[in-house]
Design an enzyme around this catalytic site. Structure first.
Site, PDB file in Angstrom:
ATOM      1  N   SER B 148       0.840  -1.192   0.000  1.00  0.00           N
ATOM      2  CA  SER B 148       0.000   0.000   0.000  1.00  0.00           C
ATOM      3  C   SER B 148       0.883   1.253   0.000  1.00  0.00           C
ATOM      4  CB  SER B 148      -0.927  -0.045   1.214  1.00  0.00           C
ATOM      5  OG  SER B 148      -1.999   0.821   1.065  1.00  0.00           O
ATOM      6  N   ARG B 218     -12.050   6.140   9.571  1.00  0.00           N
ATOM      7  CA  ARG B 218     -11.532   4.780   9.631  1.00  0.00           C
ATOM      8  C   ARG B 218     -12.560   3.769   9.116  1.00  0.00           C
ATOM      9  NH1 ARG B 218      -7.093   1.654   9.293  1.00  0.00           N
ATOM     10  NH2 ARG B 218      -7.149  -0.126  10.685  1.00  0.00           N
ATOM     11  N   ASP B 314      -8.282  -6.949  -4.675  1.00  0.00           N
ATOM     12  CA  ASP B 314      -7.925  -5.591  -4.226  1.00  0.00           C
ATOM     13  C   ASP B 314      -8.483  -4.573  -5.218  1.00  0.00           C
ATOM     14  OD1 ASP B 314      -6.744  -3.211  -3.467  1.00  0.00           O
ATOM     15  OD2 ASP B 314      -4.720  -4.017  -3.332  1.00  0.00           O
ATOM     16  N   HIS B 347      -7.751  -5.539  -0.366  1.00  0.00           N
ATOM     17  CA  HIS B 347      -6.482  -4.836  -0.247  1.00  0.00           C
ATOM     18  C   HIS B 347      -5.695  -5.309   0.986  1.00  0.00           C
ATOM     19  CE1 HIS B 347      -3.530  -1.727  -0.546  1.00  0.00           C
ATOM     20  NE2 HIS B 347      -3.873  -1.188   0.605  1.00  0.00           N
ATOM     21  N   ASP B 348      -6.423  -5.634   2.043  1.00  0.00           N
ATOM     22  CA  ASP B 348      -5.776  -6.084   3.280  1.00  0.00           C
ATOM     23  C   ASP B 348      -5.015  -7.401   3.135  1.00  0.00           C
ATOM     24  OD1 ASP B 348      -6.050  -4.108   5.105  1.00  0.00           O
ATOM     25  OD2 ASP B 348      -7.745  -4.973   6.189  1.00  0.00           O
TER      26      ASP B 348
END
Lengths: 199, 377
Positions: B148, B218, B314, B347-348
């Site tokens: 990232s 968040r 992602d 994405h994580d």
């Protein structure tokens, strides 16, 4: 087919830049790196194979030769190798065109569909040929465009592709193919190996 | 905020000219290390963290008491094997775990800098961290790696210091923040700034933090780190400790409860102003800009081996953007490997237990280290 690797290795000059298209699990790349001073990359479609190659530290890119060769500039490699993969493409002609654009020369090897064992399968049994080199059945074969040594020879001739070297491999024996022995070599050879260039 | 006095820091004396034009000097850079630097000093890996990460990539973070953000990948026997490699990770400038950032005390006023902190960029972050090489007397790193925003720093590092790393591993990143990326970051910033407690960034003086705004930022960001499929499989329409919907605005659904929880724990460990500054740095990131849109030029002088990794699910930094990096590298004949790892974790994925990713990375690093530094002819 370690013999095929040896022939390919002998066709490539040391210190050259080479791309192996459809490099599988990287066996040929590894063989060339161990036997030659060479700058080599790989392109491979299967994630599993790519992960396998990268795990060995080989510089391989995931991609499809039919679409992803476009990212390489013209003549960015001295040699582009296509080992026993041409028959699996949807558009082999386009792929050959791309190989000759990206590479100054291309090395193409083809499993020969003109081999007598293949011919006999169809002639006598009347079923699609299944041989040691071509072990798939008609319904599960990845091979979309099988060709014979003669087919490829004619293909190059018609499209102004120069054949620098054409070799036939049969039972570990290597011989030269030329116009006069083409018919015979097409009957007895398991594999054809061609070093080609755009005229 | 917790006690930051105990974290390891170097004080960077040399002036650093920031992209915004300001110059900083005598500023702290907090870092942590894992494993041992060998005698030849050829086994060092500099790891860059993502937006909300910090220097505590593995083990227990002593400030938050949580597990390090890259615990799956970094440690003994793991992908970045600390039995073999010496891993350095620094808190980026702009961060809030000991490096020079908005929560640094301004010695002139004795107050936190807040929004008096200068605008920083990915380039500034990388230039600051480069000082770690001098500090550890490392001539050349074995590798730079990160996912990232960490991946963006990898790209920037190789561009700035072409021959200071043998290997570069940018993961799930981009060479240029897209409109969608900027839009999502702006959403987060606006949530923080819309919180009455934000007070133009000078909330420390009022002793009330913009927790609600930061939590919403968040929550929104967290959604972008997961895939639709992953969310659906984990939560679906499952209800939160109730048999039926309640016809109100409570967290009826598990996904709501989960996001609220993610928001609430985040505000305990992260500074709202840091969030503003770091997302801004990401938005300003466009490695092609300096080179008239030609990304290849950014890497032209480098002999670094690249290994680019993306993930199928992602959508924040999709494969296509990672592939653009590969294409730019191929255009100059750079040594590059690339794989898109199959994963439903969005994405994580780079932070999670994704075996194909972790195994490939582990084997790549160890075989490449062997080929470059251990193999004897």
């Amino acid at each position: 087919m370690k013999k095929e690797y040896k022939i390919i290795s002998e066709l490539i000059q040391s210190e050259s830049k080479t791309l192996d298209v459809g490099c599988g699990n990287g066996e040929l790349i590894k063989y060339l790196l161990e036997n030659k001073t060479i700058n080599i990359r790989g392109l491979e479609i299967s994630k599993k194979n790519v992960q396998n190659c990268l795990s060995k530290g080989l510089p391989v890119i995931e991609g499809n030769a039919e679409n992803d060769l476009t990212q390489f500039p013209d003549h960015s490699f001295d040699y582009v190798i296509l080992s026993q993969t041409l028959q699996a493409f949807l558009r082999p002609e386009k792929v050959i065109g791309e190989l000759l654009r990206v590479g100054k020369k291309a090395i193409v090897t083809i499993p020969n569909f003109g081999h007598w064992k293949v011919r006999i399968e169809l002639l006598l049994k009347g079923t699609m040929p299944v041989t040691e080199n071509l072990p798939h059945e008609w319904h599960n074969t990845p091979n979309l465009h099988m060709c014979t040594i003669k087919d490829f020879f004619n293909f190059c001739e018609k499209r102004n592709i120069e054949i620098f070297k054409s070799l036939a491999l049969n039972k570990e024996k290597i011989t030269n193919i030329n116009k006069s022995n083409l018919k015979y070599k097409n009957l007895i050879s398991e594999l054809g190996i061609f070093l080609i260039n755009r005229k | 905020m917790n006690d930051l006095g105990k974290v390891k820091k170097i004080i960077i004396k040399n002036p650093l000219k920031l992209d915004c034009g300001k110059e900083i000097s005598n500023f702290p850079l907090a870092y942590e290390t894992y494993g041992k630097l060998n005698e030849k000093k050829d086994n060092a890996i500099l790891v860059f963290h993502a937006l909300t990460g910090d220097q505590f990539a593995s083990g227990t973070n002593p400030v938050t008491n949580k597990e390090g953000w890259w615990s799956h990948a970094l440690g003994s026997g793991k992908a970045l094997d600390t039995e073999k490699f010496f891993v350095i990770c620094a808190n980026v400038i702009g961060g809030c775990l000991g490096s020079y950032g908005p929560n640094t005390i301004d010695t002139k006023t004795n107050k936190l800098l807040g929004t008096n902190f200068p605008i920083i960029t990915i380039n500034d972050m990388v230039n600051a961290q480069y000082n770690l090489l001098d500090f550890f007397k490392i001539e050349k790193l074995f590798a730079v790696a990160g996912g990232s925003m960490g991946g963006m720093q990898v790209l920037q590092f190789v561009s700035n210091f072409p021959n200071k790393a043998q290997v570069a591993v940018p993961i799930a990143c981009t060479a240029s923040h897209s409109a969608q990326n900027i839009a999502l970051n702006e959403l987060g910033r606006q949530a923080i700034m819309a919180d009455g407690n934000w007070q133009n960034g000078l909330y420390a003086e009022k002793e009330k933090n913009p927790d609600k705004g930061l939590a919403v930022a968040r929550m929104a960001a967290h959604i972008t780190y997961l895939s639709k499929k992953g969310l659906q499989e984990k939560f679906g329409r499952k209800l939160q400790e109730r048999d039926n919907i309640k016809f109100g605005f409570d967290a009826d659904f598990q996904i709501e409860s989960y996001l609220r929880y993610q928001g609430s724990v985040f505000v305990d460990r992260f500074d709202a102003n840091s969030y503003l500054y770091i997302t801004r740095a990401m938005d300003y990131f466009d490695l092609t800009k300096k080179f008239n849109g030609n990304l290849s030029k950014a890497f032209e002088k480098s002999k670094t081996k690249f290994f680019v990794i993306s993930f199928t699910s992602d959508w924040l930094y999709p494969t296509s953007e990672n592939r653009d990096i590969v294409i730019a590298l191929n255009a100059i004949g750079a040594d590059v490997g690339f794989v898109e790892i199959k994963s439903d974790k969005g994405h994580d994925s780079f932070l999670l237990n994704v075996p194909d990713f972790l195994n490939t990375l582990k084997n790549y690093l160890s075989s490449t280290y062997f080929n470059l530094n251990e193999k004897r002819i």
